[in-house]
Design a protein around this motif. Sequence first.
Motif, PDB file in Angstrom:
ATOM      1  N   SER A 353       0.830  -1.211   0.000  1.00  0.00           N
ATOM      2  CA  SER A 353       0.000   0.000   0.000  1.00  0.00           C
ATOM      3  C   SER A 353       0.861   1.256   0.000  1.00  0.00           C
ATOM      4  O   SER A 353       0.514   2.263  -0.642  1.00  0.00           O
ATOM      5  CB  SER A 353      -0.941   0.006   1.200  1.00  0.00           C
ATOM      6  N   SER A 354       1.999   1.237   0.694  1.00  0.00           N
ATOM      7  CA  SER A 354       2.873   2.413   0.675  1.00  0.00           C
ATOM      8  C   SER A 354       3.509   2.589  -0.697  1.00  0.00           C
ATOM      9  O   SER A 354       3.740   3.715  -1.139  1.00  0.00           O
ATOM     10  CB  SER A 354       3.952   2.292   1.756  1.00  0.00           C
ATOM     11  N   ALA A 355       3.775   1.483  -1.407  1.00  0.00           N
ATOM     12  CA  ALA A 355       4.270   1.586  -2.782  1.00  0.00           C
ATOM     13  C   ALA A 355       3.198   2.179  -3.687  1.00  0.00           C
ATOM     14  O   ALA A 355       3.493   3.008  -4.561  1.00  0.00           O
ATOM     15  CB  ALA A 355       4.701   0.214  -3.290  1.00  0.00           C
ATOM     16  N   ALA A 356       1.933   1.796  -3.477  1.00  0.00           N
ATOM     17  CA  ALA A 356       0.838   2.377  -4.252  1.00  0.00           C
ATOM     18  C   ALA A 356       0.692   3.862  -3.946  1.00  0.00           C
ATOM     19  O   ALA A 356       0.478   4.682  -4.848  1.00  0.00           O
ATOM     20  CB  ALA A 356      -0.465   1.639  -3.936  1.00  0.00           C
ATOM     21  N   MET A 357       0.824   4.222  -2.679  1.00  0.00           N
ATOM     22  CA  MET A 357       0.741   5.632  -2.274  1.00  0.00           C
ATOM     23  C   MET A 357       1.792   6.466  -2.984  1.00  0.00           C
ATOM     24  O   MET A 357       1.542   7.612  -3.382  1.00  0.00           O
ATOM     25  CB  MET A 357       0.916   5.712  -0.757  1.00  0.00           C
ATOM     26  N   ALA A 358       2.976   5.906  -3.172  1.00  0.00           N
ATOM     27  CA  ALA A 358       4.110   6.681  -3.673  1.00  0.00           C
ATOM     28  C   ALA A 358       4.179   6.761  -5.189  1.00  0.00           C
ATOM     29  O   ALA A 358       5.134   7.321  -5.728  1.00  0.00           O
ATOM     30  CB  ALA A 358       5.405   6.062  -3.144  1.00  0.00           C
ATOM     31  N   PRO A 388      -1.006  14.837  -3.330  1.00  0.00           N
ATOM     32  CA  PRO A 388      -1.857  13.641  -3.301  1.00  0.00           C
ATOM     33  C   PRO A 388      -1.179  12.454  -2.621  1.00  0.00           C
ATOM     34  O   PRO A 388      -1.823  11.706  -1.880  1.00  0.00           O
ATOM     35  CB  PRO A 388      -2.105  13.367  -4.791  1.00  0.00           C
ATOM     36  N   ALA A 389       0.122  12.280  -2.860  1.00  0.00           N
ATOM     37  CA  ALA A 389       0.840  11.191  -2.191  1.00  0.00           C
ATOM     38  C   ALA A 389       0.903  11.432  -0.692  1.00  0.00           C
ATOM     39  O   ALA A 389       0.779  10.496   0.113  1.00  0.00           O
ATOM     40  CB  ALA A 389       2.243  11.046  -2.773  1.00  0.00           C
ATOM     41  N   ALA A 390       1.094  12.687  -0.292  1.00  0.00           N
ATOM     42  CA  ALA A 390       1.127  13.014   1.139  1.00  0.00           C
ATOM     43  C   ALA A 390      -0.223  12.725   1.791  1.00  0.00           C
ATOM     44  O   ALA A 390      -0.288  12.238   2.928  1.00  0.00           O
ATOM     45  CB  ALA A 390       1.508  14.480   1.329  1.00  0.00           C
ATOM     46  N   LEU A 391      -1.314  13.017   1.063  1.00  0.00           N
ATOM     47  CA  LEU A 391      -2.644  12.717   1.592  1.00  0.00           C
ATOM     48  C   LEU A 391      -2.812  11.210   1.764  1.00  0.00           C
ATOM     49  O   LEU A 391      -3.351  10.741   2.775  1.00  0.00           O
ATOM     50  CB  LEU A 391      -3.714  13.269   0.639  1.00  0.00           C
ATOM     51  N   GLY A 392      -2.343  10.430   0.786  1.00  0.00           N
ATOM     52  CA  GLY A 392      -2.399   8.980   0.914  1.00  0.00           C
ATOM     53  C   GLY A 392      -1.562   8.492   2.081  1.00  0.00           C
ATOM     54  O   GLY A 392      -1.965   7.571   2.807  1.00  0.00           O
ATOM     55  N   ILE A 619     -10.405   9.643  -3.809  1.00  0.00           N
ATOM     56  CA  ILE A 619     -11.695  10.319  -3.984  1.00  0.00           C
ATOM     57  C   ILE A 619     -11.587  11.782  -3.556  1.00  0.00           C
ATOM     58  O   ILE A 619     -12.140  12.681  -4.219  1.00  0.00           O
ATOM     59  CB  ILE A 619     -12.787   9.582  -3.185  1.00  0.00           C
ATOM     60  N   ILE A 620     -10.878  12.038  -2.469  1.00  0.00           N
ATOM     61  CA  ILE A 620     -10.686  13.416  -2.013  1.00  0.00           C
ATOM     62  C   ILE A 620      -9.938  14.229  -3.064  1.00  0.00           C
ATOM     63  O   ILE A 620     -10.304  15.380  -3.375  1.00  0.00           O
ATOM     64  CB  ILE A 620      -9.940  13.447  -0.669  1.00  0.00           C
ATOM     65  N   VAL A 621      -8.896  13.649  -3.649  1.00  0.00           N
ATOM     66  CA  VAL A 621      -8.142  14.362  -4.696  1.00  0.00           C
ATOM     67  C   VAL A 621      -9.030  14.629  -5.899  1.00  0.00           C
ATOM     68  O   VAL A 621      -8.947  15.701  -6.515  1.00  0.00           O
ATOM     69  CB  VAL A 621      -6.894  13.546  -5.103  1.00  0.00           C
TER      70      VAL A 621
END
Length: 632
Positions: A353-358, A388-392, A619-621
């Motif tokens: 999930s952190s790889a997806a976030m980044a 967006p990555a920071a929000l994730g 969704i927020i982004v």
Amino acid sequence: MSVSSPDVTAIVGASCLSADAPTALQRAAGRLNRWLAVLTEVPAAILVVAEIAVLFTGVVFRYGLNRPLVWSDELASVLFLWLCMLGAVIAQRRGAHMRLRALAASLNERWRHRLEAFSTSVVALFVIEIIAPALEYTTDQAMITTPALNMPDSYRALAILVGSVLMLLVVLLQVIERTIGRELLASLAIMGVVALGLWLAEPVLSTIGNWNLLVFFGLIVPCLVISGAPIAIAFGVATLTYLGMMTDMPLSVVVSRMDEGMSTLVLLSIPLFIFLGLLIEMTGLAAVMVALLSALVGHLRGGLSYVLVGAMYLVSGISGSKAADMAAIAPVLLPEMTRRGKEPGDLIGLLSSSAAMAETIPPSIVLITVGSVTGVSIAGLFSGGLLPAALGALGLVAVIFMRSRKDDVGEVRRASGREIGKALIVALPALILPMVIRWAVVSGVATATEVSSIGIVYTVLMSLVIYRRFHWKRCGPLLVETASLSGAILIILGTATAMAWALTQSGFSAQLAAAMAGVPGGRAGFLALSIVVFAILGSVLEGIPAIVLFGPLLFPVAAAFGINQIHYAIMVVLSMSLGLFTPPLGIGFYQACAIGRVDPEKAMHACWPYMAALLIAAIIVACVPWLALPGF
């Protein structure tokens, strides 16, 4: 990206060998295969070094000496296509082409053996089909002279022909070494029956208009991908078959489109950023950043989980490759997290999930690809992907906080201020690297292509002068690994470009655009549908082929709805990353399991809370465009 490591390939190859002692023919094939490795890997490694030197020299002369080298980009383009094709050959030798392995993994050894033979036969079919058109294309390009170097363009185009011939030779050697001749004949018989069926159905297919696209691209491509054939090869076979049967187009146009898809100069940053990612792991830059984060928050409940998320955010800003990111972080953190009582499945869920976030953190290879195929500003994408990555990341932190409230950290010692200060000083050169990369692009010192060479030179200097962890003996294998991974990525871009061109010429593009433009809900409905569509495409095709195929089709529709192109690009990448790292189809998830050495079944259930947090962030982004548009 799903790329098999050499170790995994060796295991697969060994499982395909006969239980009997190797025959004389197999021994001869093995010797020839080793010579072929030298013939391809040594030039490929030299080409990677040459590309770094050419691009960095171009930056120095243009920005430092104010004397631009008019030939540097042209030479880099010539060398680049040769690097792409040699890398594709190396990837075929190593079994490193991107493919969907879920079906093969669920079968017994006998059926895996058969699928391996079928995959090999599909590769053989493609290269046999492409050799004659590649020769025709090379001959045509001989009439074109490059403006700066004043040499025939056939010298560059010859790379596709040579690469195809070498790949065919590799396939033949694999058939002999793995003793899959009988299974290969069966696979060829199946393909012969399919070809006969298509030939008999040609009168009907010609009368149904674009519905025949469902047969070639809606049926053949998914069947080949699910069976384990390389994704690039599946695209190429379907495109060649469609154009050969349904149109009067010369097949050399496929080679021309492949050339266009692989030769865009901005894509040259892909192999260089891959090499940079491998360098930061070898030189210890990733380790010192992890050490700093551990000193800051490692003593908290869930502290090392926070460190993993933060480290992935920082390292992604350097390497550009999710595979390199996970490989750099996992060996440093996962053993200690396991010692502290974290479940292996939870570790993989957090890693994937952190790889997806980044995925949107510059210099993401997917962002570079988006800019290349859609014309969106890469500098704008680099700026737009950070928030967006920071929000994730904040979403993942919230999940970690909730799941770590009962963790026992009584035995974990809190770092002193002196230790934190020392870790900060040690990590400072590594922390500066992402800033250097972003500053160089935004300020105009270097293009998105050239900035990777600056990052490599900076990393080498820091490792030699400050960290003193530069291992010269490892450089050769890293350069070859760079070529292999680059070839696996870039040949997908080539065949996907050819496939996208065929779909465009058929009129499908206009029909798809009209259908998407008429989606209920207007702008909001289009964004919602795009999230779903690209999440599915990300899980099946991965990010790069999906964006090459559908980016040029859907970005104009987004513009017609008044959606900012940078905002839409970030949304697309976020959606694809969700699909890529979400089980059961997400290939990135299985890659994370392989890196962490955890059974996928143990990790699958642990992914969902983390992926739900990333979905909420996406969704927020989508609802708040300015998150992806700082400064615009």
